[in-house]
Design an enzyme around this catalytic site. Structure first.
Site, short mmCIF file in Angstrom:
data_model
loop_
_atom_site.label_atom_id
_atom_site.label_comp_id
_atom_site.label_asym_id
_atom_site.label_seq_id
_atom_site.Cartn_x
_atom_site.Cartn_y
_atom_site.Cartn_z
CD GLU A 51 -3.35 1.66 2.20
OE1 GLU A 51 -2.53 0.94 3.10
OE2 GLU A 51 -3.56 2.68 2.52
CG ASP A 125 -0.78 15.85 -3.32
OD1 ASP A 125 -1.59 16.24 -4.85
OD2 ASP A 125 -0.88 16.77 -2.77
CB THR A 199 -8.44 5.43 3.64
OG1 THR A 199 -9.03 6.08 3.06
CG2 THR A 199 -7.73 4.10 2.55
CD GLU A 202 -13.08 5.05 0.50
OE1 GLU A 202 -11.96 4.42 1.14
OE2 GLU A 202 -13.96 4.63 0.36
C1 LIG Z 1 -3.71 12.46 0.70
S1 LIG Z 1 -2.74 11.18 1.54
C2 LIG Z 1 -3.76 9.71 2.08
C3 LIG Z 1 -2.83 8.67 3.38
C4 LIG Z 1 -3.58 7.46 3.27
N1 LIG Z 1 -3.29 6.83 1.81
C5 LIG Z 1 -4.51 7.94 3.31
O1 LIG Z 1 -6.11 7.72 1.93
O2 LIG Z 1 -6.39 7.45 4.53
C6 LIG Z 1 -1.37 10.71 1.20
C7 LIG Z 1 -0.07 9.81 1.67
O3 LIG Z 1 0.87 9.94 1.28
C8 LIG Z 1 2.03 9.70 1.43
N2 LIG Z 1 2.94 10.45 0.02
C9 LIG Z 1 3.35 11.16 -0.41
N3 LIG Z 1 4.04 10.65 -1.56
C10 LIG Z 1 4.49 10.05 -1.06
C11 LIG Z 1 6.33 9.88 -1.67
N4 LIG Z 1 6.73 10.09 -2.20
N5 LIG Z 1 6.53 9.11 -0.49
C12 LIG Z 1 6.54 8.21 0.36
N6 LIG Z 1 4.88 8.98 1.06
C13 LIG Z 1 4.57 9.28 0.08
C14 LIG Z 1 1.83 11.30 2.31
O4 LIG Z 1 3.04 10.85 3.72
C15 LIG Z 1 0.67 10.97 3.06
O5 LIG Z 1 0.64 10.39 4.38
#
Ligand SMILES: C[S@@+](CC[C@H](N)C(=O)[O-])C[C@H]1O[C@@H](n2cnc3c(N)ncnc32)[C@H](O)[C@@H]1O
Length: 258
Positions: A51, A125, A199, A202
């Site tokens: 994931e 993102d 999540t 979500e």
């Molecule tokens: C918008 S959050 C979504 C978190 C989770 N999947 C959820 O749906 O609640 C995006 C996550 O991706 C991680 N993330 C984004 N780019 C990343 C990267 N290049 N390497 C590691 N983590 C990354 C961020 O730290 C963050 O926790």
């Protein structure tokens, strides 16, 4: 840093199923379990599912409970979020889940060719202005291809019309076989026990009345990668923790042009 965060980082250090590998550490030494997650950590040869950007790891933990015959690894750079899933796995004694704290860009340093059978990307993102940072861009497809089996699956679950449309276009441009695609998962009739895992992000999107998009495709090996040449309208709403962007803010899925 708050006390709470410090405590979480302290906990993570002592968790046997959490591996923290920032770039600086990788420069000093290679990750010794690359290609050996099964034999060295999980003690079996079951398929490995990732994931990416797991946040609190709802999918990593939820799938691990549903599929004891597979191994799951949640990957994120933010330790304080990952702590929730890691703690739950420990408390509930779930043996087939681990967490890796690192940058997704470095993923081929942690997994050998063909070591991974599936990748879930949950609510990333959309990185509307930076294609190279977008987790379903061809830059990342090249990376995923290096660690996936030749019939490896990629799942994307997203709130973002931009991210979903971009991913569908990228999949089309590269001829990846699509197994499922819907821009309104919970009204599509296909949401099942797996897809209904929700999540943290979500939940928030659903509370704001957003529809959830989902696509699953086969990441067949490619020699060349094609970035889609299409204009995709930017999302008009401001996301949680996402940077400011131009255009009006709205809780609806209106779109404005690039
Ligand atoms: C918008 S959050 C979504 C978190 C989770 N999947 C959820 O749906 O609640 C995006 C996550 O991706 C991680 N993330 C984004 N780019 C990343 C990267 N290049 N390497 C590691 N983590 C990354 C961020 O730290 C963050 O926790």
């Amino acid at each position: 840093m708050g006390k709470n965060k410090l405590k979480k980082f302290d906990d993570l250090q002592g968790y046997p199923h959490v591996f923290q590998y920032p770039f600086a550490l990788l420069k000093e030494r290679e990750f010794e379990m690359r290609g050996k997650w099964g034999e060295s950590f999980f003690k079996n040869s079951n398929p490995i599912v990732l994931e990416l950007g797991c946040g609190k790891g709802e999918y990593a933990v939820g799938l691990a409970k549903r599929f004891p015959q597979k191994n799951f690894i949640g990957i994120d750079i933010k330790g304080a979020r990952m702590w929730s899933g890691a703690k739950q796995a420990l408390e509930e004694g779930i043996p087939n889940v681990a967490f890796l704290r690192t940058h997704i860009e470095l993923i081929d340093r942690f997994f050998a060719p063909g070591e991974v059978s599936e990748i879930w990307i949950t609510f990333p993102d959309p990185q509307m202005k930076k294609v190279r940072k977008r987790l379903t861009s061809t830059r990342f497809m090249q990376l995923y291809q290096q660690i996936l089996t030749p019939d490896g699956l990629i799942h994307l679950k997203s709130d973002s019309p931009f991210m979903y449309t971009y991913t569908c276009e990228m999949v089309k441009a590269n001829g990846y076989p699509v197994q499922v695609a819907t821009d309104d998962l919970y009204h599509s009739g296909i949401a099942d026990d797996i897809l209904e895992i929700k999540t943290f992000y979500e939940q928030q999107w659903l509370e704001r009345g957003m529809t959830i998009k989902y696509i699953r495709f086969v990441c067949q090996p490619r020699e060349q990668f094609v970035e889609p040449d299409v204009d995709i309208p930017y999302d008009s709403y401001r996301s949680f923790n996402r940077g400011k962007r131009s255009g009006k803010q709205s809780s609806q899925e209106d779109t404005t042009s690039k």
